[in-house]
Design a protein around this motif. Sequence first.
Motif, short mmCIF file in Angstrom:
data_model
loop_
_atom_site.label_atom_id
_atom_site.label_comp_id
_atom_site.label_asym_id
_atom_site.label_seq_id
_atom_site.Cartn_x
_atom_site.Cartn_y
_atom_site.Cartn_z
N ALA A 119 0.80 -1.23 0.00
CA ALA A 119 0.00 0.00 0.00
C ALA A 119 0.83 1.28 0.00
N PRO A 120 1.91 1.38 0.80
CA PRO A 120 2.65 2.65 0.80
C PRO A 120 3.19 3.04 -0.59
N LEU A 123 1.46 -0.46 -4.91
CA LEU A 123 2.00 -1.49 -5.78
C LEU A 123 1.37 -2.84 -5.48
N SER A 124 0.90 -3.49 -6.52
CA SER A 124 0.40 -4.86 -6.41
C SER A 124 1.28 -5.75 -7.28
N ILE A 125 1.62 -6.92 -6.76
CA ILE A 125 2.43 -7.88 -7.50
C ILE A 125 1.59 -9.14 -7.67
N CYS A 126 1.52 -9.63 -8.88
CA CYS A 126 0.71 -10.82 -9.12
C CYS A 126 1.47 -11.81 -9.99
N GLY A 127 1.00 -13.03 -9.99
CA GLY A 127 1.60 -14.07 -10.82
C GLY A 127 1.31 -15.45 -10.27
N GLU A 149 -7.09 -10.49 -8.16
CA GLU A 149 -6.95 -10.02 -6.77
C GLU A 149 -6.09 -8.76 -6.72
N ALA A 150 -4.98 -8.75 -7.45
CA ALA A 150 -4.11 -7.57 -7.47
C ALA A 150 -4.86 -6.36 -8.03
N LEU A 157 -7.59 1.26 -3.70
CA LEU A 157 -6.86 2.49 -3.38
C LEU A 157 -7.50 3.71 -4.03
N TRP A 158 -7.85 3.55 -5.28
CA TRP A 158 -8.42 4.67 -6.02
C TRP A 158 -9.84 4.98 -5.57
#
Length: 161
Positions: A119-120, A123-127, A149-150, A157-158
């Motif tokens: 969150a800071p 950034l979301s990381i997926c795979g 999910e990402a 956030l938006w």
Amino acid sequence: YPDGFSNPIKFDAVSIPGSRMVQFLVREDSKPGSIPGYGEMWTAITTSQLASTILERRDISDDEKRHAVAAAVVEEVGQLVAPYHDGDAPEPIHIDVKRWGAAFCSQGLNLKENSIFLAPWRLSICGDFIRDLSAHSNPLEAAAISGLEAGERTASLWAQG
């Protein structure tokens, strides 16, 4: 494939969870920026099962491995598209096999979540590598669920402003 090959086929891309050979098939001409005029190109992505089975063989050369993969994929794709061609799919005009050594992960991060959210940094990381590899029925499903999910985490956030 010859021109007109795709005309009776009612999809541009398809996931094939029941196949032991091919996990994803996509018509290249459906992608933005594709260059027409070279026949019809399709990309087939093998399953990790097929890739590891062929790559583990020590009794054949790399060239023979490429031919084995090509033969298996051509046969499988032919069977998958045959119903759209009155049971007899045409042979491809050209076949090219690429090996992406890092395409299949051998061990996931074994997290309980399907994606990582920082969150800071917004950034979301997926795979498919985030959870234990046995958490989903196949890598494509794992990647899709992780991406969804990402996306939901990032969208939240938006929504908060």
